[in-house]
Design a protein around this motif. Sequence first.
Motif, mmCIF file in Angstrom:
data_model
loop_
_atom_site.group_PDB
_atom_site.id
_atom_site.type_symbol
_atom_site.label_atom_id
_atom_site.label_comp_id
_atom_site.label_asym_id
_atom_site.label_seq_id
_atom_site.Cartn_x
_atom_site.Cartn_y
_atom_site.Cartn_z
ATOM 1 N N SER A 159 -7.878 -11.151 -27.491
ATOM 2 C CA SER A 159 -6.801 -10.814 -28.408
ATOM 3 C C SER A 159 -6.064 -9.603 -27.825
ATOM 4 C CB SER A 159 -7.376 -10.461 -29.766
ATOM 5 O OG SER A 159 -8.124 -9.270 -29.660
ATOM 6 N N GLN A 160 -4.907 -9.300 -28.398
ATOM 7 C CA GLN A 160 -4.110 -8.188 -27.887
ATOM 8 C C GLN A 160 -4.908 -6.884 -27.898
ATOM 9 O OE1 GLN A 160 -0.853 -8.924 -26.823
ATOM 10 N NE2 GLN A 160 -1.180 -6.996 -25.768
ATOM 11 N N LYS A 161 -5.663 -6.688 -28.961
ATOM 12 C CA LYS A 161 -6.418 -5.445 -29.102
ATOM 13 C C LYS A 161 -7.502 -5.360 -28.028
ATOM 14 C CE LYS A 161 -8.845 -2.930 -32.766
ATOM 15 N NZ LYS A 161 -10.232 -3.310 -32.482
ATOM 16 N N GLU A 162 -8.199 -6.466 -27.830
ATOM 17 C CA GLU A 162 -9.250 -6.488 -26.810
ATOM 18 C C GLU A 162 -8.654 -6.296 -25.424
ATOM 19 O OE1 GLU A 162 -12.584 -9.470 -28.686
ATOM 20 O OE2 GLU A 162 -10.704 -10.330 -28.019
ATOM 21 N N ALA A 163 -7.470 -6.878 -25.209
ATOM 22 C CA ALA A 163 -6.808 -6.727 -23.920
ATOM 23 C C ALA A 163 -6.457 -5.257 -23.697
ATOM 24 C CB ALA A 163 -5.561 -7.597 -23.861
ATOM 25 N N ASP A 164 -5.973 -4.580 -24.741
ATOM 26 C CA ASP A 164 -5.651 -3.161 -24.626
ATOM 27 C C ASP A 164 -6.877 -2.359 -24.214
ATOM 28 O OD1 ASP A 164 -3.033 -3.537 -25.275
ATOM 29 O OD2 ASP A 164 -3.305 -3.144 -27.413
ATOM 30 N N GLU A 165 -8.016 -2.725 -24.801
ATOM 31 C CA GLU A 165 -9.251 -2.015 -24.450
ATOM 32 C C GLU A 165 -9.624 -2.264 -22.994
ATOM 33 O OE1 GLU A 165 -10.919 -2.412 -28.999
ATOM 34 O OE2 GLU A 165 -11.948 -3.484 -27.387
ATOM 35 N N LEU A 166 -9.408 -3.499 -22.560
ATOM 36 C CA LEU A 166 -9.718 -3.817 -21.166
ATOM 37 C C LEU A 166 -8.826 -3.005 -20.224
ATOM 38 C CD1 LEU A 166 -11.411 -5.818 -19.353
ATOM 39 C CD2 LEU A 166 -9.293 -7.112 -19.182
ATOM 40 N N PHE A 167 -7.564 -2.858 -20.586
ATOM 41 C CA PHE A 167 -6.646 -2.109 -19.715
ATOM 42 C C PHE A 167 -7.060 -0.651 -19.611
ATOM 43 C CE2 PHE A 167 -3.236 -5.370 -20.908
ATOM 44 C CZ PHE A 167 -3.705 -6.208 -19.925
ATOM 45 N N ALA A 168 -7.595 -0.114 -20.700
ATOM 46 C CA ALA A 168 -8.079 1.267 -20.665
ATOM 47 C C ALA A 168 -9.215 1.382 -19.646
ATOM 48 C CB ALA A 168 -8.560 1.693 -22.053
ATOM 49 N N ILE A 169 -10.060 0.352 -19.605
ATOM 50 C CA ILE A 169 -11.168 0.357 -18.641
ATOM 51 C C ILE A 169 -10.639 0.249 -17.220
ATOM 52 C CG2 ILE A 169 -13.150 -0.973 -17.841
ATOM 53 C CD1 ILE A 169 -13.547 -1.684 -20.868
ATOM 54 N N VAL A 170 -9.621 -0.613 -17.044
ATOM 55 C CA VAL A 170 -9.032 -0.764 -15.711
ATOM 56 C C VAL A 170 -8.489 0.579 -15.228
ATOM 57 C CG1 VAL A 170 -7.171 -1.837 -14.406
ATOM 58 C CG2 VAL A 170 -8.519 -3.207 -15.988
ATOM 59 N N GLU A 171 -7.822 1.299 -16.129
ATOM 60 C CA GLU A 171 -7.293 2.625 -15.755
ATOM 61 C C GLU A 171 -8.421 3.542 -15.287
ATOM 62 O OE1 GLU A 171 -4.331 3.680 -15.375
ATOM 63 O OE2 GLU A 171 -3.134 2.089 -16.309
ATOM 64 N N ARG A 172 -9.550 3.446 -15.992
ATOM 65 C CA ARG A 172 -10.678 4.307 -15.653
ATOM 66 C C ARG A 172 -11.265 3.937 -14.282
ATOM 67 N NH1 ARG A 172 -14.804 4.635 -20.441
ATOM 68 N NH2 ARG A 172 -12.837 4.421 -21.559
ATOM 69 N N LEU A 173 -11.388 2.638 -14.038
ATOM 70 C CA LEU A 173 -11.918 2.179 -12.750
ATOM 71 C C LEU A 173 -11.010 2.636 -11.612
ATOM 72 C CD1 LEU A 173 -12.865 -1.486 -13.724
ATOM 73 C CD2 LEU A 173 -14.428 0.435 -13.434
ATOM 74 N N ARG B 213 -18.054 -9.712 -23.884
ATOM 75 C CA ARG B 213 -18.685 -10.250 -22.676
ATOM 76 C C ARG B 213 -18.001 -9.730 -21.430
ATOM 77 N NH1 ARG B 213 -20.989 -16.040 -23.765
ATOM 78 N NH2 ARG B 213 -21.733 -15.669 -25.849
ATOM 79 N N HIS B 214 -16.696 -9.527 -21.556
ATOM 80 C CA HIS B 214 -15.976 -8.977 -20.409
ATOM 81 C C HIS B 214 -16.467 -7.583 -20.085
ATOM 82 C CE1 HIS B 214 -12.980 -11.700 -18.851
ATOM 83 N NE2 HIS B 214 -12.959 -12.231 -20.054
ATOM 84 N N LEU B 215 -16.779 -6.807 -21.117
ATOM 85 C CA LEU B 215 -17.328 -5.472 -20.890
ATOM 86 C C LEU B 215 -18.638 -5.578 -20.113
ATOM 87 C CD1 LEU B 215 -16.837 -3.509 -24.222
ATOM 88 C CD2 LEU B 215 -15.742 -3.132 -22.020
ATOM 89 N N VAL B 216 -19.457 -6.569 -20.471
ATOM 90 C CA VAL B 216 -20.724 -6.764 -19.766
ATOM 91 C C VAL B 216 -20.443 -7.090 -18.297
ATOM 92 C CG1 VAL B 216 -22.834 -8.125 -19.649
ATOM 93 C CG2 VAL B 216 -21.873 -7.528 -21.866
ATOM 94 N N ALA B 217 -19.454 -7.944 -18.074
ATOM 95 C CA ALA B 217 -19.109 -8.311 -16.701
ATOM 96 C C ALA B 217 -18.636 -7.092 -15.916
ATOM 97 C CB ALA B 217 -18.044 -9.397 -16.700
ATOM 98 N N VAL B 218 -17.855 -6.244 -16.575
ATOM 99 C CA VAL B 218 -17.391 -5.026 -15.904
ATOM 100 C C VAL B 218 -18.585 -4.118 -15.612
ATOM 101 C CG1 VAL B 218 -16.026 -2.925 -16.165
ATOM 102 C CG2 VAL B 218 -15.082 -5.116 -16.896
ATOM 103 N N ALA B 219 -19.488 -3.990 -16.577
ATOM 104 C CA ALA B 219 -20.680 -3.169 -16.371
ATOM 105 C C ALA B 219 -21.491 -3.699 -15.195
ATOM 106 C CB ALA B 219 -21.538 -3.153 -17.638
#
Lengths: 521, 368
Positions: free
Chosen positions: A191-205, A165-171
Motif C-alpha cells: 500500500s502507499q503507506k507501506e511503500a513510504d516506509e520502504l522508501f525510508a529504509i532505502v534512504e537509510r541503506l 515480509r519485505h522488512l524481513v527480506a531487507v533484514a
Amino acid sequence: MTTPTPVPPARAQHASAQDTRLLEMRGITKLFPGVRALSDVNLTLRAGRVTALIGENGAGKSTLVKTMTGIYRPDGGDIRIDGAPVVFTAPAMAESAGITAIHQETVLFDELSVAENIFAGHAPTTRFGLIDRKAMLARAGALLRTLDAPFGPHTRLKDLSIGQRHLVAVARALSVEARVIIMDEPTAALSQKEADELFAIVERLKAQGRAILFISHKFEEVFRIADDYAVFRDGRSVGAGALADTDQAEIVRLMVGRPVEQTFPKLAVTPGELVLEVEDYAHPTEFDGVSFQLRRGEILGLYGLVGAGRSEFCQSLFGITRPSRGRLRIKGRDTVIRSPGDAIRAGLVYVPEERGRHGAVLAMPIVDNMTLATLPEVSRYGVISRAREFALARRYAERLDLRAASLSQPVGTLSGGNQQKIVISKWLATQPDIIILDEPSKGIDIGSKAAVHGFISELAAQGLAVIMISSELPEILGMSDRVLVMREGRPIHLYDRAGLTAETLVRAATGNTDSHPELAA
Amino acid sequence: MTMLTPNAPFSTGQNRAGQDRAGQNRSGPDRAPSPTPPMRRIPDRTDAPLTALLKSWEALLLLLAAAIFTANSFASPYFLDVWNLSDATFNFTEKAIVALALAFVILAGEIDISVAGIIALSSTLMGATAAAGQPMPVVVGVGLLTGLACGAVNGLLVTGLELPSIVATIGTMSLFRGLAYGILGDGAYTRYPEGFAYFGQGYVWEWLSFEVTVFLGLALLAGFLLHRTSLGRAVRAIGHNPTAAAFSGLKVRRIKFWLFAATGLAAGVASVMLTSRLGSTRPSIATGWELEIVTMVVLGGVAITGGVGTIPGVVLAALVMGLLTFGLGLLNVSGIIMSIVVGVMLIAVIALPVLARKLSNRMRRTTP
C-alpha cells in the motif's frame, strides 16, 4: 500518470557527494536457445546511490539481475566489484561478494520464524556446528530494531503482512553484509503507506554507503527514490545517467523507442442495463456487508489498502470461497455461485492477482493456458480440436499484441506483462458479462500497462461490466466510473468519478486524514 | 493508445474487438491506430514435429527396447519364436494395465501405492465367490467391482478427507491386503468356474493372447484420453498447478476421485487376469507389484511431481521392463539379480538425460 510528481529535495544533495563505482557490468551478453536475452549490456552501481533499472517487460531486467546474482552465467562480458573482475558460478558466491536480491514476490519460508528466515543458510553456529539460537535471535532482533520493525524475531513469517515480509527480506540482506542490494519491484504489493516506509529504509541503506538497484515500473517512485537510471530495451542498454539531468518523457521515450500516451485511455461509455447486483455479502472473517450494483459498460474500481478484503470478496463472488450471507443477482436473475465453474457459466470471471499461483499454469504452453477455461468450446464430445484451439489462441495473441517465440512456448518463460495478457485472454475467451480484474497491472511495464488499460476500456465500451481491484491511485482514478473504497473488510463509500481526488480515496481507505504526507501538500 | 496494430485482423473499421462476443456489435471507439511496428506472426510451434519426436524420451525408450530385444535374440535361439514372444507379454501386461491408469493419477500430482493390495483383495473375493459356487460372470463382476470400490475408497480419502495420497494409499495398501489375509489366512482358493481360465490363458487369434489384446485396447484408450481430450488436458493442468486449475473452473476433486476409482478398476482387471492365469489365489498374490508398476510409470517419463508424461512412454517402459525380465529369465538369472538389474536400469535411464544436460551446459559455458 496524472498526478504531479513532486521533486524530492534529497536527490540534489546525494548527486555530488560520493562517486565510487562499486559494481560494474560491461558488455554482458546472455543467450538462450533462439533468444538473445542480453546483448552487450552495461550497468554501473555506485556506493551510496540508488540506480533505477527501467525497461519494458522482456527488456532483460530480470536476466541481468540473475546474471548479477550468480543464477545465470553470462556468455560474454565481465563483472567487476571495486574494479576487480569476478566470476560467479553459484548464487552463494554472489552473496558472499555482497550482492543480494530482494525479489518481486518475496521468497521466504512461511512456517519459520522471522529470525530463522533472516539467517536461513548462514545462521550463526556454536562450537559444535549447531545453530546458535541465542546469537541468532539477538542479531535478528538488533537488525529488526534498526529497521523499526513492529514485530520481533520470534514471529512466524506467515503472520506478517506482505509489507512486513519485505522488512524481513531487507533484514536478511543486511545480515549478509550486502553492499549491493537489488530490489525487484519491491512496492508492487505494498500500500502507499507501506511503500513510504520502504522508501525510508532505502534512504537509510543509501546513507550507509550501500549501492541499491531499484527496479520499478512506477515513475513516481523512481523519481522520488533513485539518483541514477539505466534504461534497457530489447536486451540492450539504451541510456544511463543521473536522473537530475533528465525527465520522465525522455525516459519513456528511451524505454519504448516511441512516444506513449501517459494518460489512461478511459472511454466515455453510457452504462447499459443492470448486470450485477450484490446485496449484503459477508464472510465470517474477511468482509462484511458489501452491496453494490453494476451496469454493462461500467468500470467499478475497488480501492483499499492491502488486506482490506477486496480480493477475498471478489473470490467469493467467483465461487472460490462461500459467503456466509448475501444475495447475488446476475442479469436480473437470482444466482448462487458455488464454484468457479458456476461463475463462468453465469458469465462472471475473475482474473487473479497472483499470476504464477492462481492465474496461469506456468509449465504449460501458451495455447493450452488460453483454452483452459473454455475446453468445452474448443472440443467436441470431449475431444479437443487443436486447430480451433490454435485459432482461438492466435486471435487473442494478436489482439493483445503478445510477444512470444511460439504459441507452444511455456507461459513461465514469458515476461510478467505477456503472462498477464494470456491470463486475461483465457478469461475473455469464456465471453463473460462481468470481469473482475485483481491488480491487472501489477508488475507489468508501462507499454504492456497501456495495452492492458486500453483493452479494459474497450471491453467496457463493448458492454462488458468490469470490476477492477487496484492499489494504484492513478489507475483507479484514471480508469473507474465509480470507486468503492473498502477498509478492514467493510465498504466505506461508493464514489462517482466526477471530482474524485486521490486524497479523498486515501482518507477513506486509511480511515484518517493525515496518513498520507505526500498527498497532504 | 490501443494495442491493436493496423495489420491485425480485428482492426477493421469501427468494431475492432467485438467479433468474439456473440451478439455484441456495438460500435467501438474510433481512434487512431497505435504507432506500434507491424507485429511478427507468432508460429504455433517452435520445433518441427519430427525434431521434437527425435529429442523425446520415448525415442530413448524405443532405442532401449530395441537394444534389449536384440540382446535377447542373441542370448537365446528360441527368443524370436512367435509363441515365445507371445509368452513374453504375460510378463508385463497385467502390471502395464494398472500402470496405464496409475499414469493419470501421477500426472495429476497424486500417487496410489495400494494397487497390489487391491489386486490381492479382489482376487480373494473372487475366490470366495467361486468357492460359493457362483458362475463365471458373477466371479468376474465381483473382481471388477472390488477394484472399483477400493479405488473409490482411495479417492474419497484423498479428495473428501484431503489426506495426502501417499499417506492414504500406504494405509489402504495394508488395509486391503490385510483383509485378504483375514479372509483367507494361510489357505488358498484353487477352484474357479469353467470359462474363467480364458482371461489369463486364452487367445483371441492364433498367438494373440486375450491379455495383450485388452492391454493394447486400453493403451489406445488411455493415449486418446490423455492426449486428445479435455479430460487429459485437465489432468495435466491439475498436476502442474491444482490451484490455477481450480481457478479456471476445472472440477479438480471430482476428476481426482475418478482417477483413483479408475486405477482401482484397472487393478480389478489385472486381478481377474492374474487370478485366471495362476488358477489360484493366495493372500500374498502380486506382492511387491506396486513398486514395479510405479517404476513402469516413472520409467515411461511421467514426472513424479505431476503434469509431465505420455502414454506411449508408459507403454514403451512396460515393454522395456517386460523384455528385460523375460530375457534375464531365459538366461536363468535369479529373481534377486533381476530386481537389481531393474533398479540399476531405472536409475541409469532417469539419470542419463540429466547428466547429458549438465554436460552440454558445461560445454556451452566453456565455449562462448
